[in-house]
Design an enzyme around this catalytic site. Structure first.
Site, PDB file in Angstrom:
ATOM      1  N   LYS A   1      53.909  39.547  27.821  1.00 60.74           N
ATOM      2  CA  LYS A   1      53.455  38.010  27.305  1.00 60.74           C
ATOM      3  C   LYS A   1      52.930  38.139  25.899  1.00 60.74           C
ATOM      4  O   LYS A   1      53.040  37.389  25.160  1.00 60.74           O
ATOM      5  CB  LYS A   1      52.385  37.777  28.199  1.00 60.74           C
ATOM      6  CG  LYS A   1      52.682  37.236  29.651  1.00 60.74           C
ATOM      7  CD  LYS A   1      51.466  36.944  30.409  1.00 60.74           C
ATOM      8  CE  LYS A   1      51.580  36.437  32.044  1.00 60.74           C
ATOM      9  NZ  LYS A   1      50.598  36.106  32.765  1.00 60.74           N
TER      10      LYS A   1
ATOM     11  N   CYS B   1      43.662  33.139  40.036  1.00 65.38           N
ATOM     12  CA  CYS B   1      44.672  32.038  39.925  1.00 65.38           C
ATOM     13  C   CYS B   1      45.728  32.040  40.856  1.00 65.38           C
ATOM     14  O   CYS B   1      46.093  31.111  41.769  1.00 65.38           O
ATOM     15  CB  CYS B   1      45.302  31.833  38.532  1.00 65.38           C
ATOM     16  SG  CYS B   1      44.072  31.453  37.298  1.00 65.38           S
TER      17      CYS B   1
ATOM     18  N   CYS C   1      50.219  36.090  56.710  1.00 65.00           N
ATOM     19  CA  CYS C   1      49.658  35.364  55.564  1.00 65.00           C
ATOM     20  C   CYS C   1      50.557  35.648  54.278  1.00 65.00           C
ATOM     21  O   CYS C   1      51.772  35.909  54.665  1.00 65.00           O
ATOM     22  CB  CYS C   1      48.302  35.950  55.108  1.00 65.00           C
ATOM     23  SG  CYS C   1      48.372  37.781  54.766  1.00 65.00           S
TER      24      CYS C   1
END
Length: 440
Positions: free
Chosen positions: A122, A225, A397
């Site tokens: 990034k 997030c 999950c």
């Protein structure tokens, strides 16, 4: 031409373009030197619409920006909008700390990156973007994970720091190191449709992060997030506000006389709102910036400040090996024609996750709802009429974390004995078994 040579040629063209821009800048400086202008002619054109805003201080303000060094920690949802605005405004040197790589799931909100850069660091993706935007600035990247050992070396020499991270642990570290180096921090966070922003350690007189939060939130109250989701424009707006606050700091809009500690809260849904709250100042008993502080440079670098222990971590490893099954083992029993006759298949993800993508045979009871039942079998049977104490239950999950907690709940609170969770969860099943299932 194959992809390798195409990528190689593209990189060479980009390097030549930047070299050309730098040579033009050097030539412009030589041509302007006799006139003693503080900026090149191209810079006057570039920043002209900014300099004519009275609050910026004109040419003198622009020179301040050019002579300032700003470090941005995190090139994600907050860093992506902040970085191009700082670069566009003409901040002379920008540092970027991030050891993560661009993923497809980032792109809806981290709009500084693009699809062609998936897999790229990034910090490198951000560097390429902002140097294209403004070749007059210097960009330094730090593709490392920030920690107690490297933070001081990275931070020193910078005038301001933007904390664009997403964990309390890193926020405490950034604030502590900044206080010890006398650096002002613009700090923000965002999740879902909301965000918040503040300025820490302003001119070494403002409060630090520990003044606001002497103790960290419990680990189970912290949502990332990845877990809670985020609306791109909402966190983008908060990141843009970080850039605004940084420009105000550089240009001297805030002074020792007029600065008052604040916390700005933004909410995007259902109606947008922006509220600013006055916060308390420095605390005398603060362990980092107070009179008898113990969080010093030496203590941090020696590892005496254990941030992991201080902030804690959720312990998901609560199941024994025989209480868990692999996705391969799950696939074998799932493909059995009598699977549903022999098993109860429980999906404990939040309902809105379940609606995005799920196994048609799975019954959705979010783990929060399981907790709220407090071990009451009758309440569980309202959702699962066929469940009995001797039922074989398989739990799934997203990542194999909440399913472990649900396994413990069903065994310890409800008294079930035949409960197993799927190791790695829904996403592991998609990665290893069936890539045709939507992965979000």
């Amino acid at each position: 031409m194959n992809d390798y040579h195409l990528e190689d040629t593209t990189s060479e063209l980009e390097a030549l373009r930047l070299e050309n821009a730098q040579l033009r800048e050097q030539l412009a400086k030589r041509e302007d030197s006799s006139r003693d202008y503080p900026l090149s002619l191209e810079e006057y054109q570039r920043y002209g619409r900014q300099m004519i805003v009275e609050e910026t201080g004109g040419v003198a303000g622009q020179v301040k920006l050019k002579n300032t060094r700003v470090l941005v920690v995190g090139a994600g949802g907050l860093g992506c909008p902040a970085l191009p605005y700082l670069a566009g405004a003409g901040v002379g040197q920008i540092g970027i700390v991030d050891n993560d790589v661009v993923e497809t799931s980032n792109l809806h909100r981290q709009v500084l990156h693009d699809s062609s850069r998936v897999g790229m660091l990034k910090c490198e993706s951000a560097r390429q973007y902002i140097t294209k935007l403004n070749p007059h600035i210097n960009v330094v990247t730090y593709p490392v994970r920030l920690n107690s050992s490297n933070a001081f070396d990275i931070f020193k020499g910078y005038n301001y720091i933007l904390d664009c991270t997403d964990s309390p642990l890193t926020r405490y570290l950034v604030s502590d190191v900044a206080v010890n180096l006398g650096i002002t921090v613009v700090s923000a966070s965002g999740l879902g449709t909301e965000g918040q922003l503040t300025i820490l350690n302003f001119n070494n007189i403002g409060p630090c992060y520990r003044c606001f939060y002497p103790t960290p939130p419990p680990p189970n109250a912290v949502t990332s997030c990845q877990e809670g989701g985020v609306i791109g424009p909402c966190i983008g707006l908060v990141g843009t506000m970080m850039a605004v606050e940084t420009l105000k700091l550089i240009l001297g809009i805030y002074t020792n006389e007029n600065f008052s500690p604040f916390l700005m809260l933004y909410s995007g849904f259902p109606q947008q709102s922006l509220r600013t709250f006055k916060m308390r100042g420095r605390q005398e008993k603060c362990l980092c910036c107070g009179k008898n502080r113990t969080i010093t440079k030496e203590a941090i670098e020696k590892g005496e400040i254990n941030y992991e222990l201080f902030c804690g971590a959720r312990n998901y490893n609560v199941c024994e090996p025989d209480e868990r099954i692999s996705v391969d083992a799950f696939q074998r029993i799932y493909k059995d024609d009598e699977f549903l006759a022999k098993h109860i298949f429980l999906d404990v993800r939040p309902s809105h996750h379940y609606e995005i993508s799920h196994f048609p045979e799975a019954v959705n009871i979010p783990i929060k709802n399981l907790r709220d039942m407090n071990g009451d079998l009758k309440k569980l049977q309202e959702k699962l009429p066929s469940v009995e104490k001797d039922s074989n239950i398989v739990i799934l999950c997203r990542y194999g974390n909440d399913s472990q907690l649900a396994t413990r709940l069903l065994k310890d609170k409800f008294g079930f004995s035949n409960v197993r969770d799927v190791r790695g969860g829904y996403f592991k099943y998609i990665d290893d078994i069936d890539q045709t299932i939507p992965k979000y």
